[in-house]
Design a protein around this motif. Sequence first.
Motif, PDB file in Angstrom:
ATOM      1  N   LEU A   7       0.826  -1.211   0.000  1.00 10.07           N
ATOM      2  CA  LEU A   7       0.000   0.000   0.000  1.00 10.07           C
ATOM      3  C   LEU A   7       0.858   1.259   0.000  1.00 10.07           C
ATOM      4  N   LYS A   8       2.114   1.132   0.421  1.00 10.65           N
ATOM      5  CA  LYS A   8       3.043   2.274   0.467  1.00 10.65           C
ATOM      6  C   LYS A   8       4.054   2.253  -0.680  1.00 10.65           C
ATOM      7  N   HIS A   9       3.919   1.321  -1.584  1.00 10.10           N
ATOM      8  CA  HIS A   9       4.889   1.131  -2.666  1.00 10.10           C
ATOM      9  C   HIS A   9       4.972   2.378  -3.556  1.00 10.10           C
ATOM     10  N   PRO A  10       6.159   2.700  -4.073  1.00 13.48           N
ATOM     11  CA  PRO A  10       6.299   3.883  -4.930  1.00 13.48           C
ATOM     12  C   PRO A  10       5.559   3.775  -6.272  1.00 13.48           C
ATOM     13  N   GLN A  11       5.340   2.567  -6.769  1.00 11.72           N
ATOM     14  CA  GLN A  11       4.638   2.407  -8.043  1.00 11.72           C
ATOM     15  C   GLN A  11       3.124   2.378  -7.832  1.00 11.72           C
ATOM     16  N   ALA A  12       2.442   3.224  -8.581  1.00 14.05           N
ATOM     17  CA  ALA A  12       0.987   3.328  -8.451  1.00 14.05           C
ATOM     18  C   ALA A  12       0.288   2.017  -8.768  1.00 14.05           C
ATOM     19  N   THR A  13       0.790   1.259  -9.732  1.00 12.77           N
ATOM     20  CA  THR A  13       0.121   0.006 -10.094  1.00 12.77           C
ATOM     21  C   THR A  13       0.161  -0.998  -8.946  1.00 12.77           C
ATOM     22  N   ARG A  15       0.344  -0.125  -5.668  1.00 13.03           N
ATOM     23  CA  ARG A  15      -0.597   0.397  -4.663  1.00 13.03           C
ATOM     24  C   ARG A  15      -2.035   0.091  -5.067  1.00 13.03           C
ATOM     25  N   GLN A  16      -2.331   0.213  -6.373  1.00 14.35           N
ATOM     26  CA  GLN A  16      -3.681  -0.066  -6.859  1.00 14.35           C
ATOM     27  C   GLN A  16      -4.062  -1.519  -6.621  1.00 14.35           C
ATOM     28  N   GLN A  17      -3.181  -2.438  -6.961  1.00 17.00           N
ATOM     29  CA  GLN A  17      -3.470  -3.861  -6.762  1.00 17.00           C
ATOM     30  C   GLN A  17      -3.654  -4.179  -5.284  1.00 17.00           C
ATOM     31  N   ALA A  18      -2.814  -3.594  -4.443  1.00 19.42           N
ATOM     32  CA  ALA A  18      -2.925  -3.846  -3.004  1.00 19.42           C
ATOM     33  C   ALA A  18      -4.233  -3.289  -2.449  1.00 19.42           C
ATOM     34  N   ALA A  19      -4.578  -2.065  -2.847  1.00 17.66           N
ATOM     35  CA  ALA A  19      -5.820  -1.453  -2.360  1.00 17.66           C
ATOM     36  C   ALA A  19      -7.039  -2.232  -2.852  1.00 17.66           C
ATOM     37  N   THR A  20      -6.992  -2.693  -4.093  1.00 23.12           N
ATOM     38  CA  THR A  20      -8.089  -3.495  -4.636  1.00 23.12           C
ATOM     39  C   THR A  20      -8.212  -4.815  -3.883  1.00 23.12           C
ATOM     40  N   HIS A  21      -7.075  -5.424  -3.570  1.00 22.44           N
ATOM     41  CA  HIS A  21      -7.080  -6.690  -2.819  1.00 22.44           C
ATOM     42  C   HIS A  21      -7.670  -6.484  -1.417  1.00 22.44           C
ATOM     43  N   VAL A  22      -7.237  -5.425  -0.744  1.00 25.96           N
ATOM     44  CA  VAL A  22      -7.767  -5.139   0.595  1.00 25.96           C
ATOM     45  C   VAL A  22      -9.270  -4.889   0.511  1.00 25.96           C
ATOM     46  N   HIS A  23      -9.697  -4.126  -0.488  1.00 24.29           N
ATOM     47  CA  HIS A  23     -11.127  -3.868  -0.640  1.00 24.29           C
ATOM     48  C   HIS A  23     -11.890  -5.179  -0.800  1.00 24.29           C
TER      49      HIS A  23
END
Length: 111
Positions: A7-13, A15-23
């Motif tokens: 979720l804190k990764h410098p690459q947006a892609t 962070r997006q995958q992590a946020a989608t997974h958490v959701h």
Amino acid sequence: DELIGFLKHPQATVRQQAATHVHGLTGSPDGLAALKTCQTLVPALARLTGDVQSIAQSALSALINLAEVPELIRDFETCAIVNRLAENLHQEGYALMQLDIILLANLTSKS
């Protein structure tokens, strides 16, 4: 806890995958049970509410579900997300206003 780094990764892609997974995890009782033990999850997701729209949308959707977990309410209070959400409401044309309002309603009804 491993997800926090993503979720804190410098690459947006990433962070997006992590946020989608958490959701996705917040959509089930088992997922919520697993996530509520991570004390840094709510602050990490709260930071993402200021990220690019697709990431912020996933983060807000996850936070809406996490706001239903009584054990996590203190985490929401300590990261001062209510102030950030209220500031967003003053932005003209803010695309995620509906999600902000839902999260604010959930949080303010708990306090």
